[in-house]
Design an enzyme around this catalytic site. Structure first.
Site, PDB file in Angstrom:
ATOM      1  N   HIS A   1      27.387 -66.149  53.489  1.00 62.12           N
ATOM      2  CA  HIS A   1      28.175 -65.513  52.430  1.00 62.12           C
ATOM      3  C   HIS A   1      27.313 -64.536  51.647  1.00 62.12           C
ATOM      4  O   HIS A   1      26.105 -64.734  51.499  1.00 62.12           O
ATOM      5  CB  HIS A   1      28.846 -66.554  51.523  1.00 62.12           C
ATOM      6  CG  HIS A   1      27.916 -67.363  50.664  1.00 62.12           C
ATOM      7  ND1 HIS A   1      27.416 -66.907  49.474  1.00 62.12           N
ATOM      8  CD2 HIS A   1      27.406 -68.609  50.820  1.00 62.12           C
ATOM      9  CE1 HIS A   1      26.654 -67.838  48.922  1.00 62.12           C
ATOM     10  NE2 HIS A   1      26.610 -68.880  49.721  1.00 62.12           N
TER      11      HIS A   1
ATOM     12  N   ASP B   1      28.274 -63.219  48.504  1.00 57.05           N
ATOM     13  CA  ASP B   1      28.417 -63.294  47.050  1.00 57.05           C
ATOM     14  C   ASP B   1      27.365 -64.260  46.506  1.00 57.05           C
ATOM     15  O   ASP B   1      26.832 -65.091  47.245  1.00 57.05           O
ATOM     16  CB  ASP B   1      29.830 -63.764  46.652  1.00 57.05           C
ATOM     17  CG  ASP B   1      30.201 -65.116  47.231  1.00 57.05           C
ATOM     18  OD1 ASP B   1      29.798 -65.422  48.379  1.00 57.05           O
ATOM     19  OD2 ASP B   1      30.881 -65.903  46.544  1.00 57.05           O
TER      20      ASP B   1
ATOM     21  N   ASP C   1      20.234 -68.305  48.258  1.00 58.75           N
ATOM     22  CA  ASP C   1      21.679 -68.610  48.363  1.00 58.75           C
ATOM     23  C   ASP C   1      22.480 -67.330  48.181  1.00 58.75           C
ATOM     24  O   ASP C   1      22.946 -67.051  47.095  1.00 58.75           O
ATOM     25  CB  ASP C   1      22.043 -69.668  47.335  1.00 58.75           C
ATOM     26  CG  ASP C   1      23.450 -70.194  47.508  1.00 58.75           C
ATOM     27  OD1 ASP C   1      24.080 -69.897  48.531  1.00 58.75           O
ATOM     28  OD2 ASP C   1      23.923 -70.908  46.606  1.00 58.75           O
TER      29      ASP C   1
ATOM     30  N   GLU D   1      32.633 -67.146  48.535  1.00 62.78           N
ATOM     31  CA  GLU D   1      32.232 -68.528  48.862  1.00 62.78           C
ATOM     32  C   GLU D   1      31.889 -69.323  47.615  1.00 62.78           C
ATOM     33  O   GLU D   1      32.200 -70.492  47.509  1.00 62.78           O
ATOM     34  CB  GLU D   1      31.054 -68.533  49.836  1.00 62.78           C
ATOM     35  CG  GLU D   1      30.762 -69.909  50.453  1.00 62.78           C
ATOM     36  CD  GLU D   1      29.909 -70.824  49.583  1.00 62.78           C
ATOM     37  OE1 GLU D   1      29.887 -72.042  49.842  1.00 62.78           O
ATOM     38  OE2 GLU D   1      29.261 -70.346  48.633  1.00 62.78           O
ATOM     39  N   GLU D   2      31.211 -68.657  46.666  1.00 59.17           N
ATOM     40  CA  GLU D   2      30.773 -69.402  45.474  1.00 59.17           C
ATOM     41  C   GLU D   2      31.961 -69.855  44.631  1.00 59.17           C
ATOM     42  O   GLU D   2      31.876 -70.838  43.916  1.00 59.17           O
ATOM     43  CB  GLU D   2      29.817 -68.546  44.628  1.00 59.17           C
ATOM     44  CG  GLU D   2      28.486 -68.240  45.300  1.00 59.17           C
ATOM     45  CD  GLU D   2      27.583 -69.457  45.454  1.00 59.17           C
ATOM     46  OE1 GLU D   2      27.958 -70.558  45.005  1.00 59.17           O
ATOM     47  OE2 GLU D   2      26.498 -69.309  46.049  1.00 59.17           O
TER      48      GLU D   2
ATOM     49  N   GLU E   1      23.577 -71.133  55.314  1.00 57.61           N
ATOM     50  CA  GLU E   1      23.160 -71.505  53.948  1.00 57.61           C
ATOM     51  C   GLU E   1      21.764 -72.137  54.034  1.00 57.61           C
ATOM     52  O   GLU E   1      21.372 -72.643  55.088  1.00 57.61           O
ATOM     53  CB  GLU E   1      24.135 -72.542  53.382  1.00 57.61           C
ATOM     54  CG  GLU E   1      25.534 -72.004  53.153  1.00 57.61           C
ATOM     55  CD  GLU E   1      25.819 -71.693  51.686  1.00 57.61           C
ATOM     56  OE1 GLU E   1      24.866 -71.534  50.903  1.00 57.61           O
ATOM     57  OE2 GLU E   1      27.018 -71.592  51.355  1.00 57.61           O
TER      58      GLU E   1
ATOM     59  N   HIS F   1      21.055 -71.263  42.969  1.00 58.31           N
ATOM     60  CA  HIS F   1      21.662 -71.220  41.629  1.00 58.31           C
ATOM     61  C   HIS F   1      20.631 -71.425  40.512  1.00 58.31           C
ATOM     62  O   HIS F   1      20.997 -71.629  39.359  1.00 58.31           O
ATOM     63  CB  HIS F   1      22.798 -72.260  41.464  1.00 58.31           C
ATOM     64  CG  HIS F   1      23.902 -72.114  42.463  1.00 58.31           C
ATOM     65  ND1 HIS F   1      25.122 -72.733  42.310  1.00 58.31           N
ATOM     66  CD2 HIS F   1      23.989 -71.412  43.614  1.00 58.31           C
ATOM     67  CE1 HIS F   1      25.909 -72.427  43.340  1.00 58.31           C
ATOM     68  NE2 HIS F   1      25.233 -71.632  44.146  1.00 58.31           N
TER      69      HIS F   1
END
Ligand SMILES: [Zn+2]
Length: 397
Positions: free
Chosen positions: A79, A81, A112, A146-147, A172, A370
């Site tokens: 992903h 985003d 990520d 995705e997030e 991921e 994150h």
């Protein structure tokens, strides 16, 4: 195969700077969920520059790269985003610097998970250079949103683009381990209706806060009874929000609402999880709903799904896992660790809904996902690009 693996390792090392440079470019472009337009265009550009047979952007905004035209289909998904940066004061460098220094690429999304799209672009370049011509179609998907709603992008790819791979590698971060599942999750909301009355005579009313509070304490107790799976661990439930209302601060509350973050282990489903909550609130004036995600993608398309993200795992001796282990051992001359993610990924729809066999393999340590000062080792990018290229050979054979 030994010769090919050696060449793959050499090329991946030679392209270390190229891969890191591509990642740096992706990191410099801020791309929160629903705002991925610019980064999608950059990834598409990188795919075409690397010599992919095709790279295009679908109506949800996913980048779809393709190499080959064979019957068997292998997809690599990453992903594009990211989550926001949080308090900028917690970062030593600008989160969007994309700085390459001391063997790392720095910035939001390096782990990520923009590192893996950079690595799979290089894998595609390597395959092209090795004139990879097997009966295999390779898709490389740079997916969106995705997030905010894991798996939504793959619901789109399967149902609207009709892409249904035989195998998917979710890229991921796994710290270069091979993962084969994770717990599922769902978002449940329970609302309670009370009857308000003057606060001086509460016995005349029915207090929604008391109702919801009793339910919360029972939900807490559920945690002791949830099923456990030897590989994935136990399910869990956490009340993450409590909202209430009342006509006045001198009145009995007539409304309350709670939000439940439910993590699901093997064997737990939407139906079973919802039934557990209904069992608790059945004698109350309450309603239990599974929430819906519905937003407008950067392309302008409205798309959504229910916030139920099914649990998934595949067997340790599944051919995909075995091929991944073979590719890893062949390339790096050591045994990989086969494990699972703590968090959730697009696997919730790819395998959870559509039963397409998935594994995970990605650069970077998930602990930094994150978090501030996110950074990925360039050596991880090299390893991942070699692994993705090698896996194509093992799956094709
Ligand atoms: Zn992620």
């Amino acid at each position: 195969m030994k010769d090919i693996l050696q060449k793959i390792n050499e090329l991946a090392s030679n392209y270390a700077g190229y891969t890191a440079g591509n990642l740096s470019k992706l990191v410099k472009i801020k791309s929160l969920s629903l705002g991925e337009k610019e980064v999608a265009e950059e990834l598409k550009r990188q795919m075409l520059e690397a010599g992919f047979d095709e790279a295009r952007i679908d109506k949800l905004g996913n980048v779809i790269g393709r190499i080959g035209n064979g019957k068997k289909i292998l997809a690599f998904d990453g992903h594009i985003d990211t989550v926001d940066v949080g308090n900028p004061a917690n970062w030593d460098l600008d989160p969007f610097s994309g700085e390459i220094s001391q063997g790392f690429v720095h910035g939001r999304g390096t782990v990520d998970q923009k590192g893996s799209p950079a690595a799979f672009v290089t894998a595609g370049k390597i395959l092209k250079e090795l004139a990879f011509e097997k009966d295999l179609t390779l898709y490389f998907t740079g997916t969106v949103i995705e997030e905010d709603c894991d798996g939504l992008c793959w619901k789109y790819l399967v149902e609207e683009e009709h892409i249904r791979p035989d195998f998917v590698v979710i890229t991921e971060p796994t710290n270069l381990n091979i993962y084969r599942g994770h717990r599922g999750r769902m978002e449940i909301e329970v609302s309670f209706r009370g009857i308000s009355a003057h606060g001086s005579a509460p016995e005349r009313g029915k207090n929604a806060i008391y109702m919801a509070s009793r339910a919360c304490l029972e939900i807490e107790k559920l945690n002791q009874r949830f099923a456990s799976d030897p590989f994935l661990g136990k399910g869990s439930a956490a009340v993450s929000e409590f909202v209430s209302g009342s006509p006045s601060l001198c009145a009995v509350s007539d409304y309350a609402k709670i939000h439940i973050d439910r993590r699901l282990t093997w064997g737990e489903t939407k139906e079973s999880a919802v039934a557990e909550i209904w069992e608790i609130v059945k004698d109350m004036d309450a309603e239990v709903v599974v929430l819906q995600y519905e937003e407008t993608a950067y392309t302008g398309l409205n798309y959504g799904m229910e916030k139920y993200y099914p649990t998934w795992k595949i067997a340790e001796d599944h051919p995909l896992v075995l091929n991944a282990v073979k590719a890893y051992t062949g390339l790096f001359d050591k045994e990989p660790l086969v494990d699972k993610w703590t968090f959730s990924t697009n696997g919730v729809t790819i395998n959870g809904c559509y039963k397409i066999p998935c594994i995970g393999f990605g650069p970077g340590n998930e602990v930094l996902a994150h978090a501030p000062n996110e950074k990925v080792p360039v050596s991880d990018l090299v390893t991942a690009s070699a692994f993705y290229a090698a896996l194509a050979y093992y799956i094709a054979d």
